[in-house]
Design a protein around this motif. Sequence first.
Motif, PDB file in Angstrom:
ATOM      1  N   ASN A  28       0.594  -1.101  -0.043  1.00  0.00           N
ATOM      2  CA  ASN A  28      -0.088  -0.174   0.145  1.00  0.00           C
ATOM      3  C   ASN A  28       0.883   1.110  -0.083  1.00  0.00           C
ATOM      4  O   ASN A  28       0.361   2.422  -0.428  1.00  0.00           O
ATOM      5  CB  ASN A  28      -0.928   0.066   1.015  1.00  0.00           C
ATOM      6  N   VAL A  29       2.116   1.282   0.415  1.00  0.00           N
ATOM      7  CA  VAL A  29       2.998   2.423   0.530  1.00  0.00           C
ATOM      8  C   VAL A  29       4.137   2.141  -0.228  1.00  0.00           C
ATOM      9  O   VAL A  29       4.705   3.130  -0.955  1.00  0.00           O
ATOM     10  CB  VAL A  29       3.386   2.818   2.032  1.00  0.00           C
ATOM     11  N   GLY A  30       4.611   0.985  -0.222  1.00  0.00           N
ATOM     12  CA  GLY A  30       5.911   1.051  -1.026  1.00  0.00           C
ATOM     13  C   GLY A  30       6.917   0.261  -0.044  1.00  0.00           C
ATOM     14  O   GLY A  30       6.838  -0.144   1.077  1.00  0.00           O
ATOM     15  N   PRO A  31       8.266  -0.051  -0.638  1.00  0.00           N
ATOM     16  CA  PRO A  31       9.126  -0.821  -0.009  1.00  0.00           C
ATOM     17  C   PRO A  31       9.742   0.157   0.983  1.00  0.00           C
ATOM     18  O   PRO A  31       9.974   1.249   0.841  1.00  0.00           O
ATOM     19  CB  PRO A  31      10.187  -1.168  -1.115  1.00  0.00           C
ATOM     20  N   ILE A  32      10.338  -0.630   2.226  1.00  0.00           N
ATOM     21  CA  ILE A  32      10.746   0.090   3.241  1.00  0.00           C
ATOM     22  C   ILE A  32      12.264   0.648   2.994  1.00  0.00           C
ATOM     23  O   ILE A  32      13.082  -0.350   2.753  1.00  0.00           O
ATOM     24  CB  ILE A  32      10.462  -0.664   4.535  1.00  0.00           C
ATOM     25  N   HIS A  33      12.413   2.051   3.337  1.00  0.00           N
ATOM     26  CA  HIS A  33      13.827   2.382   3.277  1.00  0.00           C
ATOM     27  C   HIS A  33      14.359   2.496   4.771  1.00  0.00           C
ATOM     28  O   HIS A  33      15.528   2.652   5.010  1.00  0.00           O
ATOM     29  CB  HIS A  33      13.837   3.779   2.636  1.00  0.00           C
ATOM     30  N   ILE A  34      13.592   2.941   5.859  1.00  0.00           N
ATOM     31  CA  ILE A  34      14.000   3.036   7.053  1.00  0.00           C
ATOM     32  C   ILE A  34      13.576   2.159   8.044  1.00  0.00           C
ATOM     33  O   ILE A  34      11.902   2.054   7.858  1.00  0.00           O
ATOM     34  CB  ILE A  34      13.957   4.573   7.391  1.00  0.00           C
ATOM     35  N   LEU A  35      13.903   1.574   9.007  1.00  0.00           N
ATOM     36  CA  LEU A  35      13.212   0.871  10.060  1.00  0.00           C
ATOM     37  C   LEU A  35      13.665   1.326  11.289  1.00  0.00           C
ATOM     38  O   LEU A  35      14.982   1.378  11.576  1.00  0.00           O
ATOM     39  CB  LEU A  35      13.406  -0.647   9.927  1.00  0.00           C
TER      40      LEU A  35
END
Length: 227
Positions: free
Chosen positions: A61-68
């Motif tokens: 829904n938002v996109g792949p994660i860049h920051i966790l």
Amino acid sequence: MVLPIAKWVGKVAVVTGIARRVELIEKRAKSCTAKEKLYAVKADITKEEEILKALKWVEDNVGPIHILINSAGVILLKGLTETSTEDMKTTLDLNVLGLSIITREVVKMMQAHKINGHIIHINSTLGHQVISHAFSIYPATKFAVTALTETLRQELNSLGLKIKVTSVSPGLVATEMTTLNKDILPEAKEMFDKIAILQPADVVDAVVYALSTPEHVQVHELTLTGL
């Protein structure tokens, strides 16, 4: 030289543990600017199936994660001999296993999408030194986070991945788990009254600093204490 945080504009960041009630996040989302989007995704970090479901929702829904940013955690304000087995398991599941599972899955996602991302563990000064017996197994879980940070750093390097990992270790921070806890034990309050207190914004500033560094710089450990 520290670069502007603007390099992350348009990227996806996941922050765990910032609120237990979805409505608090939804309320904050209404104050975001047109360029900002904030989503509330409810998940129990002690349950692997809920972690996987939440991450899939984010990616779809938002996109792949860049920051966790792993900030979900629980603290025990009691002696080890007074801690139930259930409380021990919950603390380990959340502070260590949950952090490890979500980190594993996000690294896989970053790798699949060729993302030079950044993973930040919100650790504790108690992950480096035990100052009192009054925190049960909490320091042990944070010592584990210290080791996990270094283990992940070495693994990412061995795989040739440009994913950064940072441990941010604050001292006492005013939160609902500590000084703002209405059910705090008298002995815990007495101990806290003797310690310089940090504010959540201080930890945020440290996170932003780590995220703002140039591509060739990795802040491995940031330790914060009050004055």
